[in-house]
Scaffold this motif. Structure first.
Motif, mmCIF file in Angstrom:
data_model
loop_
_atom_site.group_PDB
_atom_site.id
_atom_site.type_symbol
_atom_site.label_atom_id
_atom_site.label_comp_id
_atom_site.label_asym_id
_atom_site.label_seq_id
_atom_site.Cartn_x
_atom_site.Cartn_y
_atom_site.Cartn_z
ATOM 1 N N LEU A 1 11.433 1.343 5.865
ATOM 2 C CA LEU A 1 11.709 0.530 5.035
ATOM 3 C C LEU A 1 11.576 0.438 3.448
ATOM 4 N N VAL A 2 9.941 1.630 3.174
ATOM 5 C CA VAL A 2 10.412 1.494 1.675
ATOM 6 C C VAL A 2 11.167 1.739 0.607
ATOM 7 N N GLY A 3 11.315 3.372 1.590
ATOM 8 C CA GLY A 3 12.015 4.632 0.565
ATOM 9 C C GLY A 3 13.287 3.923 1.568
ATOM 10 N N LEU A 4 14.118 3.189 2.126
ATOM 11 C CA LEU A 4 15.084 2.881 2.333
ATOM 12 C C LEU A 4 15.659 1.293 1.366
ATOM 13 N N LEU B 1 2.974 -14.243 6.897
ATOM 14 C CA LEU B 1 2.055 -15.178 6.638
ATOM 15 C C LEU B 1 1.636 -15.288 5.511
ATOM 16 N N TYR B 2 0.344 -13.596 5.741
ATOM 17 C CA TYR B 2 0.154 -13.722 4.018
ATOM 18 C C TYR B 2 0.999 -13.610 2.060
ATOM 19 N N SER C 1 8.435 -6.400 -0.037
ATOM 20 C CA SER C 1 7.853 -5.071 -0.722
ATOM 21 C C SER C 1 6.436 -6.069 -0.396
ATOM 22 N N PHE C 2 5.356 -7.037 -0.604
ATOM 23 C CA PHE C 2 5.043 -8.059 -0.579
ATOM 24 C C PHE C 2 4.328 -7.134 1.858
ATOM 25 N N ILE C 3 5.502 -7.256 2.747
ATOM 26 C CA ILE C 3 5.182 -7.915 3.677
ATOM 27 C C ILE C 3 5.290 -6.078 3.803
ATOM 28 N N ILE C 4 5.998 -5.366 3.512
ATOM 29 C CA ILE C 4 6.290 -4.241 3.613
ATOM 30 C C ILE C 4 5.237 -2.915 3.794
ATOM 31 N N CYS D 1 2.551 -6.332 16.544
ATOM 32 C CA CYS D 1 3.059 -7.725 16.472
ATOM 33 C C CYS D 1 1.925 -8.365 15.647
ATOM 34 N N LEU D 2 0.693 -8.114 15.632
ATOM 35 C CA LEU D 2 -0.208 -9.391 14.969
ATOM 36 C C LEU D 2 -0.036 -8.585 13.600
ATOM 37 N N CYS D 3 -0.092 -7.078 13.249
ATOM 38 C CA CYS D 3 -0.239 -6.762 11.693
ATOM 39 C C CYS D 3 0.656 -7.805 11.368
ATOM 40 N N TRP D 4 2.312 -7.352 11.653
ATOM 41 C CA TRP D 4 4.000 -7.711 11.046
ATOM 42 C C TRP D 4 3.526 -9.106 10.821
#
Length: 329
Positions: free
Chosen positions: A77-80, A158-159, A108-111, A150-153
């Motif tokens: 997703l960063v590259g795309l 959330l952050y 950007s922050f999420i990915i 899943c928790l990581c994403w």
């Protein structure tokens, strides 16, 4: 006034509120965009190969590879998405509006946060595998790993929502003129971001790496002493030692690349120097994003199964019936 008359504006009809167009010479702009577009393409292709490999071949559905898959998705997703938008933001006027500008920074922050979280999870996985090999199959299961991903994403979303809440409420409120896309954060938010997405993850990864390295070296030394007079067992010990040290070196490369790509971003982020050129700031952003191009090399290309999977993908053998059951290891 003569200088102002020669300056090209993004929106000439908005004379008093329009931004100036980027001042790079067209040859420099073309070369820069070609280089950045190539990096973006390589990032997409490498991570797409990892995604297809791990998703298609059933033998690769292991806890470690599920973590690699999640990392590859975030880096893909960063590259795309992120790199092309950064090219647009750097080389021309921003014409996509305030909403898309805010969504760009939010994504950007999420990915980026998800990618960092995946790297920490991979370090934990390797730590358990090397330091507690007998307990690894029971402690690290597919179900637990999928839940962790899943928790990581979820926490990344959330952050990002918390730290960018002001910008989400009023998109691009800090844009000083029409045609730019910038994000302003107060110093406390920058410090929080530094701790959550840099100091914390780096501390965890370095501590685990040091523990893995010590255990790998001590195991190899103990086995070498035990079999010093047995040639065959010595060969097996040497192989085991190389395998453990390879895992330790892989984590070492991870730490080094992570620091190289992220340190300049946080140095620029925490400084209140407004004299830095937008071109230099964009280069810092791209160095941050380049970590997503290097990750598949670190985590996948060092392994023979990935090279074999790439050959099967390129030759379209994965389209044959039952190809998902091929012995890839």
């Amino acid at each position: 006034m003569e200088l102002q008359d020669n300056v090209e504006l993004c929106f000439p009809q908005l004379l008093n509120s329009s931004c100036r167009k980027p001042t790079l010479h067209w040859t420099e702009a073309v070369l820069l965009n070609i280089c950045l577009a190539f990096i973006s393409l390589i990032t997409v292709v490498l991570n797409l190969l990892v995604i297809i490999s791990v998703s298609h071949f059933r033998q690769l559905h292991t806890p470690t590879n599920i973590l690699l898959l999640s990392l590859a998705v975030s880096d893909f997703l960063v590259g795309l998405l992120l790199m092309p938008f950064e090219i647009l933001r750097t080389s021309s006027c921003w014409v996509l509006g305030d909403l898309l500008c805010s969504l760009y920074y939010y994504s950007s922050f999420i990915i980026t946060s998800a990618s960092i979280g995946d790297m920490v999870l991979i370090s934990v996985d390797r730590y358990v595998a090397i330091c507690y090999p007998l307990h690894y199959p029971t402690r690290v299961t597919l179900r637990r790993v999928k839940l962790s991903v899943c928790l990581c994403w979820f926490f990344s979303v959330l952050y990002s929502s918390i730290i960018l809440k002001d910008d989400l409420k009023q998109p691009c409120q800090y844009n000083f003129c029409y045609g730019e896309c910038v994000l302003m954060m107060d110093y406390s938010a920058k410090v929080l971001d530094l701790i959550v997405t840099f100091i914390g993850p780096v501390t965890v990864i370095v501590v685990l790496y040091m523990r893995v390295f010590v255990v790998a070296v001590s195991h190899a030394r103990a086995m070498r002493l035990q079999v010093i007079n047995v040639t065959h067992q010595l060969s097996m010990a040497t192989t085991r030692r190389k395998s453990e040290l390879k895992a330790a070196r892989t984590l070492g490369v991870l730490v080094g690349v992570f620091l190289i790509c992220f340190c300049p971003y946080y140095c620029v982020s925490l400084t209140e120097d407004n004299t830095l050129s937008s071109f230099f700031v964009s280069l810092v952003f791209y160095l941050l994003y380049c970590n997503s191009c290097v990750n598949p090399v670190i985590y996948a290309m060092f392994y023979p199964w990935f090279r074999k999977a790439v050959r099967l993908i390129i030759t379209l053998q994965i389209l044959q019936p039952g190809s998902c059951e091929i012995n890839i290891l």
